[in-house]
Design an enzyme around this catalytic site. Structure first.
Site, PDB file in Angstrom:
ATOM      1  N   CYS A   1       0.266   3.852   2.695  1.00 41.89           N
ATOM      2  CA  CYS A   1       0.733   3.332   3.992  1.00 41.89           C
ATOM      3  C   CYS A   1       2.225   3.607   4.160  1.00 41.89           C
ATOM      4  CB  CYS A   1       0.481   1.827   4.100  1.00 41.89           C
ATOM      5  SG  CYS A   1      -1.261   1.370   4.002  1.00 41.89           S
TER       6      CYS A   1
ATOM      7  N   CYS B   1       0.837  -1.204   0.000  1.00 43.65           N
ATOM      8  CA  CYS B   1       0.000   0.000   0.000  1.00 43.65           C
ATOM      9  C   CYS B   1       0.873   1.255   0.000  1.00 43.65           C
ATOM     10  CB  CYS B   1      -0.919  -0.065   1.224  1.00 43.65           C
ATOM     11  SG  CYS B   1      -1.598   1.493   1.785  1.00 43.65           S
TER      12      CYS B   1
END
Ligand SMILES: [Zn+2]
Length: 142
Positions: free
Chosen positions: A73, A70
């Site tokens: 993230c 991600c």
């Protein structure tokens, strides 16, 4: 109950530690395994240790649900580290890899990452999705 003491559960070994509240910022270590309990870095929580730490720790807990693939993230990771350093001794910041720990991720119905969730005594009190700067994470924790 001695309110001068706060319970903090060790993420590594699960031991329940009692720490004087005025020493929470002095980098206490686990009485059983010696791991730093509140050293200003996020701890790793898993399906195996989540409940023990979340329910047994008397500081506000901020969990970052993330995954290695991600991008946002990864963008937020250093901001989360920075927030953890600023909140040392006041809140426990933790990371849950939602790929490796589907049990916790499912229980919190995590649909997008990163999502941060604030818990008090194991109960969710707030959540926010999307990458946040450190200052906003600090505010979220308070
Ligand atoms: Zn320990």
């Amino acid at each position: 109950m001695n309110t001068a003491l706060a319970h903090v559960v060790c993420a590594r070994c699960g031991a329940k530690n009692r720490i004087a509240r005025d020493r929470l910022r002095d980098e206490p270590v686990c009485g059983r395994c010696g791991q730093a309990l509140l050293d200003g870095h996020p701890v790793e929580l898993t399906d195996a240790n989540f409940d023990a730490v979340a329910q047994g720790t008397e500081l506000p807990l901020v969990v970052d649900f993330w995954a290695p693939w991600c991008g946002p993230c990864r963008t937020m990771a250093p901001q989360f580290e920075q927030a953890a350093a600023q909140l040392r001794g006041q809140a426990l910041l933790a990371k849950v890899n939602s790929d490796d720990n589907p049990g916790v991720a499912a229980r919190f119905a995590i649909r997008s990452i990163p999502t941060i969730v604030r818990l008090e005594r194991g109960h969710e009190v707030a959540r926010q999705s999307g990458a946040l700067p450190a200052a906003q994470i600090v505010r979220f924790a308070g």
